[in-house]
Design an enzyme around this catalytic site. Structure first.
Site, short mmCIF file in Angstrom:
data_model
loop_
_atom_site.label_atom_id
_atom_site.label_comp_id
_atom_site.label_asym_id
_atom_site.label_seq_id
_atom_site.Cartn_x
_atom_site.Cartn_y
_atom_site.Cartn_z
N GLU A 1 -31.72 -24.95 -22.45
CA GLU A 1 -33.11 -24.49 -22.31
C GLU A 1 -33.33 -23.63 -21.06
O GLU A 1 -34.22 -22.80 -21.03
CB GLU A 1 -34.08 -25.69 -22.29
CG GLU A 1 -34.40 -26.23 -23.66
CD GLU A 1 -34.91 -25.15 -24.61
OE1 GLU A 1 -35.81 -24.39 -24.23
OE2 GLU A 1 -34.36 -25.02 -25.72
N GLY A 2 -32.51 -23.89 -20.03
CA GLY A 2 -32.63 -23.08 -18.80
C GLY A 2 -32.32 -21.62 -19.12
O GLY A 2 -33.08 -20.71 -18.74
N HIS A 3 -31.22 -21.37 -19.85
CA HIS A 3 -30.88 -19.99 -20.22
C HIS A 3 -31.96 -19.41 -21.12
O HIS A 3 -32.34 -18.25 -20.98
CB HIS A 3 -29.55 -19.95 -20.98
CG HIS A 3 -28.38 -20.45 -20.21
ND1 HIS A 3 -27.73 -21.63 -20.51
CD2 HIS A 3 -27.72 -19.92 -19.15
CE1 HIS A 3 -26.73 -21.80 -19.68
NE2 HIS A 3 -26.69 -20.80 -18.83
N GLY B 1 -31.64 -17.68 -12.84
CA GLY B 1 -32.32 -18.96 -12.62
C GLY B 1 -32.26 -19.38 -11.16
O GLY B 1 -31.24 -19.20 -10.49
N LYS C 1 -32.07 -22.31 -10.10
CA LYS C 1 -31.22 -23.48 -9.81
C LYS C 1 -30.08 -23.04 -8.89
O LYS C 1 -29.65 -23.80 -8.03
CB LYS C 1 -30.66 -24.12 -11.08
CG LYS C 1 -29.93 -25.43 -10.75
CD LYS C 1 -29.63 -26.23 -11.96
CE LYS C 1 -28.45 -25.69 -12.70
NZ LYS C 1 -27.18 -25.81 -11.90
N SER D 1 -28.09 -28.00 -16.71
CA SER D 1 -26.85 -27.35 -16.29
C SER D 1 -25.84 -27.52 -17.41
O SER D 1 -25.80 -28.58 -18.05
CB SER D 1 -26.32 -28.03 -15.02
OG SER D 1 -24.95 -27.70 -14.84
#
Ligand code: PAF
Length: 280
Positions: free
Chosen positions: A34-36, A146, A148, A184
């Site tokens: 979901e981050g990507h 991102g 992160k 991650s």
């Protein structure tokens, strides 16, 4: 969605598209989550044509790191990229990106020596090299990264500024699981017990952020409180917990301008990173 594996095909498509559309690049190493996909979403809101690259870049892994066993699932990634609205997916081989041993390095000094740069010597040279190559190949108007990897964002921004790359970097918020764990690709390595204990990372950052918002400005006090919380987890092995100015990544004692608390912690063989920006 078009998928291409060669630089020739990539250039053919983007060179045509660029004539009457804005182009955005989402560089990834795949095993999408979901981050990507939040980067893709942001890209779709910003540009007409979204290019995603999936390339596990060997030059940013040190000897003994997890290049060989970095998780890969191209079929699933392709499906997610298509569903997410990516227009062009570039999935080169290592030979396509690095046909011969290169002689050129892209080294951003200073900020690459802290945090992950200190624990992973050469890592950011590999990142800067591959991102430079991707910027030259795609020539995007915008590129999405991102937060992160907040140090990576700072390094890329510095490189873009120093080398006059005609691209705007868009830093995107960290995406977390409902319980706080930052997404991650490496989370798949965690055992159920490690996964549970890894929550201490986001919890310690949340604690520091709250203490900061309530007025604590002593960097060492905040850093030590984060360490104390993380050390309560018997499975956590701290690589670093640092509180630095952001994006300069300089040591601070009293926080009176934007700062970052960043950490890298191992659970078994899995090294997780997370951070929180501290600003009013
Ligand atoms: O953040 C990553 O996944 C990688 O470092 C990047 C930017 C795709 C370069 O290989």
């Amino acid at each position: 969605m078009i998928t291409v594996t060669s630089i020739k095909e990539l250039k053919e498509v983007v060179n045509k598209v660029r004539k009457n559309s804005t182009v955005g690049l989402v560089p990834t190493m795949g095993f999408l989550h979901e981050g990507h996909m939040s980067l893709v979403k942001q890209a779709k809101e910003t540009v007409d044509f979204v290019v995603m690259s999936i390339f596990v870049n060997p030059t940013q892994f040190g000897p003994g790191e997890d290049f060989e066993k970095y998780p890969r699932d191209l079929a699933r990634d392709e499906q997610l990229a298509r569903e997410g609205g990516v227009d062009l997916l570039f999935t080169p081989t290592v030979e396509e990106m690095y046909p011969k041993p290169g002689r050129t390095t892209v080294h951003v000094s200073g900020i690459t020596e802290k945090l992950c740069g200190a624990s992973r010597p050469g890592h950011f040279d590999g990142v800067s090299l591959v991102v430079s190559k991707l910027f030259h190949l795609v020539q995007p108007d915008y590129a999405f990264f991102g937060l992160k990897d907040a140090q990576q964002v700072a390094v890329i921004e510095q490189m873009v500024q120093d080398l006059n790359f005609p691209v705007t970097i868009v830093p995107c918020e960290i995406v977390r699981e409902a319980d706080g764990l930052a997404l991650s690709s490496r989370n798949v390595y965690l055992s159920p017990e490690q996964r549970k204990e890894a929550l201490i990372l986001s919890q310690s950052l949340k604690h520091v952020k709250e203490r900061f918002l309530n007025g604590e400005r002593n960097a060492e006090v905040l850093r030590q409180e984060a360490i104390t919380l993380i050390e309560e987890s018997p499975l956590a092995q701290i690589d670093y917990v640092s509180l630095l100015s952001y994006p300069e990544l300089e040591t601070v004692s009293y926080i009176d301008s934007p700062a970052i608390i960043a950490l890298a912690v191992r659970f078994g063989n899995t090294r997780l990173i997370d951070n929180a920006l501290l600003k009013n």
